[in-house]
Design an enzyme around this catalytic site. Structure first.
Site, short mmCIF file in Angstrom:
data_model
loop_
_atom_site.label_atom_id
_atom_site.label_comp_id
_atom_site.label_asym_id
_atom_site.label_seq_id
_atom_site.Cartn_x
_atom_site.Cartn_y
_atom_site.Cartn_z
N CYS A 2 -2.31 51.61 -13.57
CA CYS A 2 -3.49 51.70 -12.70
C CYS A 2 -4.74 51.80 -13.57
O CYS A 2 -4.66 51.96 -14.77
CB CYS A 2 -3.36 52.95 -11.85
SG CYS A 2 -1.77 53.04 -11.02
N ARG A 27 -5.76 45.09 -15.20
CA ARG A 27 -4.58 45.97 -15.27
C ARG A 27 -3.77 45.85 -13.99
O ARG A 27 -2.71 46.44 -13.86
CB ARG A 27 -5.01 47.43 -15.48
CG ARG A 27 -5.78 47.69 -16.75
CD ARG A 27 -6.36 49.09 -16.74
NE ARG A 27 -5.33 50.10 -16.87
CZ ARG A 27 -4.83 50.51 -18.04
NH1 ARG A 27 -5.28 49.96 -19.14
NH2 ARG A 27 -3.89 51.41 -18.10
N TRP A 75 -1.61 50.41 -8.97
CA TRP A 75 -0.50 49.46 -9.12
C TRP A 75 0.73 50.23 -8.67
O TRP A 75 1.20 51.09 -9.40
CB TRP A 75 -0.39 49.01 -10.57
CG TRP A 75 0.67 47.97 -10.77
CD1 TRP A 75 2.00 48.17 -10.96
CD2 TRP A 75 0.51 46.56 -10.74
NE1 TRP A 75 2.65 46.99 -11.08
CE2 TRP A 75 1.77 45.98 -10.94
CE3 TRP A 75 -0.59 45.73 -10.58
CZ2 TRP A 75 1.96 44.60 -10.98
CZ3 TRP A 75 -0.38 44.37 -10.62
CH2 TRP A 75 0.87 43.82 -10.81
N ASN A 99 -2.98 57.99 -13.16
CA ASN A 99 -2.23 56.82 -13.61
C ASN A 99 -1.00 57.36 -14.32
O ASN A 99 -1.11 58.25 -15.14
CB ASN A 99 -3.08 55.98 -14.57
CG ASN A 99 -2.30 54.79 -15.11
OD1 ASN A 99 -1.30 54.38 -14.50
ND2 ASN A 99 -2.73 54.25 -16.23
N GLY A 100 0.20 56.87 -13.95
CA GLY A 100 1.42 57.34 -14.59
C GLY A 100 2.44 57.72 -13.52
O GLY A 100 2.33 57.28 -12.38
N GLU A 480 16.36 32.71 -23.24
CA GLU A 480 15.00 33.25 -23.08
C GLU A 480 14.16 32.95 -24.33
O GLU A 480 13.00 32.55 -24.22
CB GLU A 480 15.07 34.75 -22.80
CG GLU A 480 13.75 35.47 -22.69
CD GLU A 480 12.80 34.90 -21.63
OE1 GLU A 480 13.24 34.11 -20.79
OE2 GLU A 480 11.60 35.23 -21.70
N LYS A 484 10.71 30.78 -24.29
CA LYS A 484 9.44 31.26 -24.86
C LYS A 484 8.87 30.23 -25.81
O LYS A 484 7.70 29.91 -25.78
CB LYS A 484 9.65 32.59 -25.61
CG LYS A 484 9.91 33.81 -24.76
CD LYS A 484 8.70 34.32 -24.01
CE LYS A 484 8.52 33.77 -22.68
NZ LYS A 484 9.44 33.85 -21.63
N GLU A 487 7.64 27.09 -24.00
CA GLU A 487 6.45 27.33 -23.15
C GLU A 487 5.16 27.34 -23.95
O GLU A 487 4.14 26.88 -23.48
CB GLU A 487 6.59 28.69 -22.47
CG GLU A 487 7.51 28.71 -21.28
CD GLU A 487 7.40 30.03 -20.54
OE1 GLU A 487 7.86 31.04 -21.09
OE2 GLU A 487 6.84 30.03 -19.46
N HIS A 503 31.52 22.06 -29.19
CA HIS A 503 31.91 21.11 -28.13
C HIS A 503 30.83 20.05 -27.91
O HIS A 503 30.46 19.75 -26.78
CB HIS A 503 32.20 21.88 -26.84
CG HIS A 503 33.31 22.84 -26.99
ND1 HIS A 503 34.63 22.46 -27.10
CD2 HIS A 503 33.30 24.19 -27.13
CE1 HIS A 503 35.40 23.53 -27.25
NE2 HIS A 503 34.61 24.59 -27.27
N LYS A 599 1.26 31.03 -13.80
CA LYS A 599 1.91 32.33 -13.90
C LYS A 599 2.90 32.52 -12.76
O LYS A 599 3.96 33.09 -12.93
CB LYS A 599 0.86 33.46 -13.86
CG LYS A 599 1.43 34.85 -14.07
CD LYS A 599 2.15 34.96 -15.39
CE LYS A 599 2.95 36.24 -15.52
NZ LYS A 599 3.88 36.21 -16.66
C1 AGP Z 1 8.55 32.78 -17.90
O1 AGP Z 1 7.94 32.91 -19.18
C2 AGP Z 1 7.85 31.73 -17.07
N1 AGP Z 1 6.52 32.08 -16.87
C3 AGP Z 1 8.64 31.36 -15.83
O2 AGP Z 1 9.90 30.90 -16.23
C4 AGP Z 1 8.87 32.49 -14.80
O3 AGP Z 1 9.80 33.40 -15.30
C5 AGP Z 1 9.44 31.85 -13.52
O4 AGP Z 1 8.48 30.98 -13.00
C6 AGP Z 1 9.82 32.89 -12.47
O5 AGP Z 1 8.68 33.62 -12.10
P1 AGP Z 1 8.89 34.99 -11.27
O6 AGP Z 1 9.63 35.91 -12.16
O7 AGP Z 1 7.50 35.45 -10.95
O8 AGP Z 1 9.69 34.66 -10.04
#
Ligand code: AGP
Length: 604
Positions: A2, A27, A75, A99-100, A480, A484, A487, A503, A599
């Site tokens: 928050c 935030r 938040w 906040n916390g 993952e 990263k 992306e 394989h 995002k």
């Molecule tokens: C992750 O780095 C990406 N931004 C993307 O894969 C994200 O995880 C995916 O779009 C799912 O988003 P969400 O967790 O908000 O559902």
């Protein structure tokens, strides 16, 4: 995460408080409020949603002359984002923002209710103001009542309290969550969660340390340390650039969010990973009645977290688990059985594909659970139950702390279900909980590792692609790590089960094929090591991530020796996040806003 602001002075307090809250919106918040004491009278305003709703409510409010006031952007961690749950919270003559997480709020609330105190909100915060007013009855001064209040609270808090009984004083306390006090040449006093809220108003700031508490008024600033000893403020010149202040000295929000994983995971675990069990106040045990399978469904990084969960749930809770990619599940005419608990995982709670599968599950009559970072999001509103990850707002498009908190919540949930199903011994559960509670420390970025990765990254700017390989939970971690890198560096990378390389993919092995190999000591070490040797024998360029040097590797990112594979998991997660960050920086990419990405993907 928050946002908190406070002010003591003669200027336009409404603009100062609202302006400060606006600077803290990065935030994240789902509601906001301010309380102003002017001429002995309190004015309080609260609104859910965007800050503009609060501005609208205060448009006819114009206090003149000396005032004190506090403000807050919330938040949600306890209680839905509603006006009633928005801060400031009120007692009879006092207001508080916080906040916390107050870990012992439930017992304090119960005690106060037996004394006839009536609570209006579902929040943990409200206990602060009622406890203070209860202690005021016996205390000689308001400060003594506040001091005793702070000594009674357990957990994490940054809090400001004002009371009609002392109309020129703001009481403050800091433990675990950030809080600063600032001033300018005219002797005006400001409070904030981060200095972006006071830039342009104040010229110097003192950053409180854990355990600090005290009060400020026209007579000065009085700080006491955790032992109650007076301490002098250490005034520092304030940064004047707001955006860089929001990044709090980091180059990118993503870097900041990697570094704040330690604090954020502390919040995620707080009040949940206790000595002998996992506690989720927000769900009922009955959610799992009659359940023989758990189906996780998500996209992207959240899907990787779901894959991690599949190993943990089957290992500890001995329950059948399936994991689905939402965009696939939507159209495959899936078998959705009533004895299946349908769990969606989503940082935003708005991802279209995942949201649609949640609707499918509900229409099929399944019980549903959302593991989400944004309260009041579409998935949270739709699911039967929700567990919030408490990661705070994640600005970087490439998810980091959201993933970390998702895995932490899922690990806790696997233990919660294991206890419900009696599939874990008491001492084994205690050992897992002890290990869980070390994770905030494990993910603290080691400067030496970061420096090493910065140097190492120059070798990985080209090549015809990356394999990230691992076994068990290190396979989804490899996925993952590859995501990263893709992306934010735009280099091709794929995650692969280490045992699968032979394989087919090993046909690609040559010096231009970069393999990032996750080699945990505590899980399938020998098996994974032999997979790496197969690649090394074919002259693939290998960077091993682990605590034990691998003599046949070309590069090595050394992690600390740990006693549990999940500690290795989280430390390797940080290493992979930093590796993709530093490669992207060298390539000159926009780390926070990579091309083609959003995002939250709210479209199909
Ligand atoms: C992750 O780095 C990406 N931004 C993307 O894969 C994200 O995880 C995916 O779009 C799912 O988003 P969400 O967790 O908000 O559902």
């Amino acid at each position: 995460m928050c946002g908190i602001v406070g002010y003591i002075g003669e200027k336009d307090i409404k603009q100062i408080l609202l302006g400060g809250l606006k600077e803290l919106e990065y935030r994240g918040y789902d509601s906001a409020g301010i309380a102003v004491l002017n001429n002995g009278e309190f004015s309080i305003f609260k609104a859910v949603g965007k800050l503009i709703n609060l501005e609208e409510k205060t448009k006819d409010f114009h206090p003149q002359g000396f005032s004190i006031g506090i403000g807050h952007t919330r938040w949600a961690t306890h209680g839905k984002p509603t006006e009633l749950n928005a801060h400031p919270h009120v007692g009879k003559k006092s207001y508080v923002v916080h906040n916390g997480i107050i870990e012992n709020y439930a017992e304090l609330k119960k005690e106060l209710e037996t004394k006839g105190v009536e609570f209006l909100s579902q929040t943990d915060t409200e206990v602060i103001v009622h406890l203070f007013e209860d202690l005021q009855k016996e205390a000689k001064t308001n400060f003594e009542a506040f001091e005793k209040t702070v000594q009674t609270l357990h957990g994490a808090y940054a809090t400001l309290l004002v009371t009609k009984e002392e109309p020129d004083t703001v009481f403050f306390a800091k433990e675990g969550s950030p809080l600063l006090i600032a001033k300018n040449e005219n002797g005006e006093i400001y409070f904030a969660s981060s200095d972006t809220a006071v830039i342009g108003e104040a010229s110097q700031a003192h950053y409180f340390e854990d355990g600090d508490y005290g009060y400020a008024s026209k007579d000065g600033v009085f700080i006491f340390d955790k032992d109650g000893k007076p301490k002098q403020p250490k005034w520092q010149k304030l940064e004047q650039n707001k955006l860089s202040a929001q990044k709090e000295g980091y180059r990118f929000f993503m870097e900041k969010e990697i570094y704040e994983q330690s604090d954020v995971l502390s919040d995620t675990l707080l009040g949940r990973a206790t000595e002998n069990e996992v506690v989720f106040e927000e769900i009922d045990k009955e959610l799992f009645d009659g359940i023989n399978e758990i189906k996780f469904c998500a996209c992207g990084t959240s899907y990787h977290a779901a894959l991690c969960a599949s190993y943990l749930f089957e290992r500890y809770a001995k329950i059948r688990v399936s994991v689905e990619i939402a965009s696939e599940l939507r159209y495959k005419e899936p078998l959705l059985m009533p004895d299946t608990l349908f769990v969606v995982i989503s940082q935003s709670g708005e991802t279209a594909d995942t949201l649609e599968t949640l609707k499918m599950a509900k229409n099929a009559g399944l019980k549903t659970l959302a593991i989400c970072n944004v309260d009041n999001s579409s998935m949270v509103r739709l699911a039967d139950a929700t567990i919030l990850t408490r990661a705070g707002i994640e600005k970087g498009v490439a998810s980091t702390k959201a993933f970390a908190t998702q895995v932490a919540v899922l690990w806790m949930l696997s233990l919660y279900v294991a206890k419900l199903r009696n599939t874990i011994e008491k001492d084994a559960l205690q050992n897992q909980l002890r290990t869980l509670r070390t994770i905030p420390q494990v993910v603290k970025v080691d400067d030496g590792m970061h420096e090493r990765i910065k140097r190492l990254s120059k070798r990985y700017l080209h090549g015809h692609g990356f394999f990230f390989i691992g076994r068990d939970v290190f396979f989804p971690l490899a996925l993952e790590g590859a995501l990263k890198l893709k992306e934010i560096s735009y280099l091709h990378a794929e995650g692969y089960p280490a045992g699968e390389m032979k394989h087919g993919p090993i046909a690609l092995a040559d010096p231009e094929l970069f393999t990032i190999a996750l080699l945990p000591k505590n899980l399938l070490f020998e098996k994974t090591r032999s997979n790496i040797e197969e690649l090394s024998a074919r002259d693939s360029t290998i960077c091993v991530v682990g605590s034990e040097e691998f003599e046949k590797g070309d590069d090595f990112i050394k992690t600390k020796p740990h006693r549990h594979y999940m500690q290795e998991f989280f430390e390797m997660m940080v290493a992979l996040q930093l590796l993709s960050l530093e490669i992207s920086v060298r390539l000159g990419n926009d780390v926070d806003m990579p091309r083609n990405l959003a995002k939250s993907v709210t479209v199909e």
